[in-house]
Motif scaffolding. Structure first.
Motif, PDB file in Angstrom:
ATOM      1  N   GLY A 149       0.768  -1.229   0.000  1.00 60.28           N
ATOM      2  CA  GLY A 149       0.000   0.000   0.000  1.00 60.28           C
ATOM      3  C   GLY A 149       0.798   1.277   0.000  1.00 60.28           C
ATOM      4  O   GLY A 149       0.231   2.356   0.193  1.00 60.28           O
ATOM      5  N   GLY A 150       2.113   1.213  -0.221  1.00 60.32           N
ATOM      6  CA  GLY A 150       2.871   2.447  -0.366  1.00 60.32           C
ATOM      7  C   GLY A 150       2.407   3.214  -1.589  1.00 60.32           C
ATOM      8  O   GLY A 150       2.016   2.626  -2.596  1.00 60.32           O
ATOM      9  N   LEU A 151       2.436   4.530  -1.505  1.00 59.75           N
ATOM     10  CA  LEU A 151       1.997   5.348  -2.639  1.00 59.75           C
ATOM     11  C   LEU A 151       2.958   5.164  -3.809  1.00 59.75           C
ATOM     12  O   LEU A 151       4.167   5.383  -3.671  1.00 59.75           O
ATOM     13  N   VAL A 152       2.422   4.768  -4.957  1.00 57.78           N
ATOM     14  CA  VAL A 152       3.220   4.563  -6.168  1.00 57.78           C
ATOM     15  C   VAL A 152       2.794   5.617  -7.189  1.00 57.78           C
ATOM     16  O   VAL A 152       1.622   5.706  -7.548  1.00 57.78           O
ATOM     17  N   THR A 153       3.765   6.409  -7.644  1.00 57.74           N
ATOM     18  CA  THR A 153       3.500   7.455  -8.626  1.00 57.74           C
ATOM     19  C   THR A 153       4.320   7.163  -9.875  1.00 57.74           C
ATOM     20  O   THR A 153       5.553   7.075  -9.810  1.00 57.74           O
ATOM     21  N   ILE A 154       3.643   7.020 -10.992  1.00 60.38           N
ATOM     22  CA  ILE A 154       4.281   6.771 -12.289  1.00 60.38           C
ATOM     23  C   ILE A 154       3.965   7.973 -13.171  1.00 60.38           C
ATOM     24  O   ILE A 154       2.802   8.376 -13.301  1.00 60.38           O
ATOM     25  N   GLY A 155       4.987   8.540 -13.779  1.00 57.08           N
ATOM     26  CA  GLY A 155       4.811   9.763 -14.545  1.00 57.08           C
ATOM     27  C   GLY A 155       4.126   9.557 -15.885  1.00 57.08           C
ATOM     28  O   GLY A 155       3.695   8.452 -16.247  1.00 57.08           O
ATOM     29  N   ALA A 156       4.065  10.630 -16.659  1.00 53.03           N
ATOM     30  CA  ALA A 156       3.474  10.602 -17.993  1.00 53.03           C
ATOM     31  C   ALA A 156       4.452  10.010 -19.004  1.00 53.03           C
ATOM     32  O   ALA A 156       5.669  10.054 -18.828  1.00 53.03           O
ATOM     33  N   ASP A 157       3.896   9.413 -20.060  1.00 53.23           N
ATOM     34  CA  ASP A 157       4.661   8.952 -21.230  1.00 53.23           C
ATOM     35  C   ASP A 157       5.682   7.869 -20.887  1.00 53.23           C
ATOM     36  O   ASP A 157       6.716   7.744 -21.561  1.00 53.23           O
ATOM     37  N   CYS A 158       5.398   7.077 -19.850  1.00 52.46           N
ATOM     38  CA  CYS A 158       6.313   5.986 -19.496  1.00 52.46           C
ATOM     39  C   CYS A 158       6.019   4.741 -20.321  1.00 52.46           C
ATOM     40  O   CYS A 158       4.898   4.539 -20.806  1.00 52.46           O
ATOM     41  N   LEU A 159       7.025   3.903 -20.468  1.00 48.88           N
ATOM     42  CA  LEU A 159       6.900   2.593 -21.110  1.00 48.88           C
ATOM     43  C   LEU A 159       7.253   1.548 -20.059  1.00 48.88           C
ATOM     44  O   LEU A 159       8.399   1.478 -19.614  1.00 48.88           O
ATOM     45  N   ILE A 160       6.262   0.750 -19.660  1.00 50.28           N
ATOM     46  CA  ILE A 160       6.445  -0.266 -18.628  1.00 50.28           C
ATOM     47  C   ILE A 160       6.451  -1.628 -19.323  1.00 50.28           C
ATOM     48  O   ILE A 160       5.432  -2.064 -19.859  1.00 50.28           O
ATOM     49  N   GLY A 161       7.598  -2.287 -19.330  1.00 51.59           N
ATOM     50  CA  GLY A 161       7.730  -3.553 -20.029  1.00 51.59           C
ATOM     51  C   GLY A 161       6.962  -4.677 -19.357  1.00 51.59           C
ATOM     52  O   GLY A 161       6.456  -4.541 -18.244  1.00 51.59           O
ATOM     53  N   PRO A 162       6.878  -5.840 -20.025  1.00 48.76           N
ATOM     54  CA  PRO A 162       6.152  -6.967 -19.455  1.00 48.76           C
ATOM     55  C   PRO A 162       6.818  -7.486 -18.187  1.00 48.76           C
ATOM     56  O   PRO A 162       8.028  -7.440 -18.039  1.00 48.76           O
ATOM     57  N   ARG A 163       5.973  -7.946 -17.270  1.00 50.69           N
ATOM     58  CA  ARG A 163       6.391  -8.586 -16.017  1.00 50.69           C
ATOM     59  C   ARG A 163       7.195  -7.654 -15.113  1.00 50.69           C
ATOM     60  O   ARG A 163       8.089  -8.105 -14.394  1.00 50.69           O
ATOM     61  N   CYS A 164       6.864  -6.383 -15.150  1.00 53.88           N
ATOM     62  CA  CYS A 164       7.479  -5.452 -14.208  1.00 53.88           C
ATOM     63  C   CYS A 164       6.722  -5.483 -12.886  1.00 53.88           C
ATOM     64  O   CYS A 164       5.494  -5.589 -12.857  1.00 53.88           O
ATOM     65  N   SER A 165       7.464  -5.385 -11.786  1.00 51.77           N
ATOM     66  CA  SER A 165       6.885  -5.472 -10.449  1.00 51.77           C
ATOM     67  C   SER A 165       7.380  -4.310  -9.594  1.00 51.77           C
ATOM     68  O   SER A 165       8.560  -3.975  -9.626  1.00 51.77           O
ATOM     69  N   ILE A 166       6.464  -3.740  -8.837  1.00 50.90           N
ATOM     70  CA  ILE A 166       6.784  -2.674  -7.896  1.00 50.90           C
ATOM     71  C   ILE A 166       6.362  -3.149  -6.511  1.00 50.90           C
ATOM     72  O   ILE A 166       5.188  -3.456  -6.285  1.00 50.90           O
ATOM     73  N   TYR A 167       7.322  -3.224  -5.600  1.00 53.41           N
ATOM     74  CA  TYR A 167       7.068  -3.677  -4.240  1.00 53.41           C
ATOM     75  C   TYR A 167       7.212  -2.495  -3.284  1.00 53.41           C
ATOM     76  O   TYR A 167       8.228  -1.797  -3.316  1.00 53.41           O
ATOM     77  N   THR A 168       6.222  -2.291  -2.431  1.00 53.37           N
ATOM     78  CA  THR A 168       6.303  -1.180  -1.486  1.00 53.37           C
ATOM     79  C   THR A 168       6.432  -1.591  -0.018  1.00 53.37           C
ATOM     80  O   THR A 168       6.818  -0.753   0.800  1.00 53.37           O
ATOM     81  N   PRO A 169       6.115  -2.829   0.398  1.00 49.51           N
ATOM     82  CA  PRO A 169       6.190  -3.124   1.841  1.00 49.51           C
ATOM     83  C   PRO A 169       7.594  -3.528   2.285  1.00 49.51           C
ATOM     84  O   PRO A 169       8.282  -4.287   1.593  1.00 49.51           O
ATOM     85  N   ASN A 170       7.986  -3.034   3.433  1.00 51.95           N
ATOM     86  CA  ASN A 170       9.146  -3.535   4.154  1.00 51.95           C
ATOM     87  C   ASN A 170       8.641  -4.233   5.405  1.00 51.95           C
ATOM     88  O   ASN A 170       8.006  -3.605   6.259  1.00 51.95           O
ATOM     89  N   HIS A 171       8.897  -5.528   5.524  1.00 57.39           N
ATOM     90  CA  HIS A 171       8.522  -6.247   6.735  1.00 57.39           C
ATOM     91  C   HIS A 171       9.540  -5.940   7.837  1.00 57.39           C
ATOM     92  O   HIS A 171      10.684  -5.592   7.571  1.00 57.39           O
ATOM     93  N   ALA A 172       9.099  -6.071   9.073  1.00 55.55           N
ATOM     94  CA  ALA A 172       9.970  -5.792  10.214  1.00 55.55           C
ATOM     95  C   ALA A 172      11.175  -6.722  10.203  1.00 55.55           C
ATOM     96  O   ALA A 172      11.051  -7.920   9.913  1.00 55.55           O
ATOM     97  N   GLU A 173      12.347  -6.173  10.490  1.00 50.17           N
ATOM     98  CA  GLU A 173      13.546  -7.010  10.600  1.00 50.17           C
ATOM     99  C   GLU A 173      13.558  -7.809  11.899  1.00 50.17           C
ATOM    100  O   GLU A 173      14.001  -8.954  11.923  1.00 50.17           O
ATOM    101  N   ASP A 174      13.090  -7.191  12.981  1.00 48.43           N
ATOM    102  CA  ASP A 174      13.044  -7.882  14.264  1.00 48.43           C
ATOM    103  C   ASP A 174      12.170  -9.130  14.139  1.00 48.43           C
ATOM    104  O   ASP A 174      11.026  -9.068  13.669  1.00 48.43           O
TER     105      ASP A 174
END
Length: 203
Positions: free
Chosen positions: A109-134
Motif C-alpha cells: 500500500g505504499g503510494l506509487v506514482t508513475i509519470g506521464a509517457d512511461c513505457l512499462i515492459g512486461p512482467r514489471c513489479s513494484i514492491y512497497t512493503p518492508n517487513h519488520a527485521e526484528d
C-alpha cells in the motif's frame, strides 16, 4: 467525479474503523494479516483485476472503465495489457499516455506514482512493503510501506523489479531484468542487480 468522491468517502469510513488502514494512509507501521479493511480492499482490487482480464478482448471499453474505477488517479490516454495485479488502486497514480505491458504488479500500500509517457515492459513489479527485521515483530505481522516514484518518460525493460522507497528520475531507462534497490537519477541508462547507472543518455 462522483465515483472518485464515493471511493474516497468509503476509504475514510473504513479507516475510521481500522487502525491498520489509518496507519497505511499515513505511511506508518501496520499489520495486513490482522486488518479486515486492508484484506477487503485487496480482495476487491484483485477481483477487479481479474475481471479486466476476462473482458479485455471482448469489451475493451469496459476493461478501460474498470481500470479507471480501480485506479481513480489514472490520467488520460493510458494503454495497458492484462493481466494486472494491483493491491490498492487508490494508492496508485499513473500519468497520461503511459503504456503498461502484461503482468504488471504493484504490491503493498505504499503510494506509487508513475509519470506521464512511461513505457512499462512486461512482467514489471513494484514492491512497497518492508517487513519488520526484528524476528518477533515480523512474526506479529508488522510491515511499513514506502513510496515509489517513477518520473516522466521512463522506460522500464521487461521483468524489472522496483523495491520500496525508490525514485527513478525523468527520461531514464532501466534495463531488462534489473532490480532497482536505490534511487536512479534522471537521464541515464541503468542496469543490473542491484541496478546502477552505466551511462548518460545523449541529449
Amino acid at each position: 467525479m462522483g465515483d472518485v468522491t464515493g471511493r474516497a468517502a468509503r476509504l475514510a469510513a473504513l479507516a475510521e474503523q481500522d487502525e491498520d488502514l489509518r496507519s497505511l494512509l499515513s505511511d506508518g507501521w501496520m499489520r495486513y494479516r490482522t486488518s479486515p479493511a486492508l484484506q477487503e480492499l485487496t480482495r476487491e482490487a484483485h477481483a477487479t483485476c481479474a475481471r479486466i482480464g476476462e473482458v479485455y478482448h471482448s469489451d475493451p471499453d469496459e476493461a478501460r472503465r474498470l481500470f479507471r474505477e480501480l485506479v481513480p488517479a489514472a490520467q488520460d490516454g493510458i494503454d495497458f495489457r492484462p493481466p494486472l495485479t494491483i493491491d490498492y488502486g487508490d494508492r496508485l497514480v499513473i500519468g497520461a499516455r503511459t503504456f503498461i505491458n502484461a503482468d504488471f504488479m504493484v504490491i503493498g500500500g505504499g503510494l506509487v506514482t508513475i509519470g506521464a509517457d512511461c513505457l512499462i515492459g512486461p512482467r514489471c513489479s513494484i514492491y512497497t512493503p518492508n517487513h519488520a527485521e526484528d524476528a518477533v515483530r515480523r512474526l506479529e505481522g508488522w510491515e511499513r510501506p514506502e513510496p515509489v516514484t517513477i518520473g516522466n518518460n521512463v522506460w522500464l525493460g521487461g521483468s524489472v523489479t522496483i523495491t520500496p522507497g525508490v525514485t527513478i528520475g525523468d527520461n531514464s531507462i532501466i534495463g531488462a531484468g534489473s532490480v532497482v534497490t536505490r534511487d536512479i537519477p534522471a537521464g541515464v541508462v541503468a542496469v543490473g542487480n542491484p541496478c546502477r547507472p552505466v551511462r548518460d543518455i545523449a541529449g
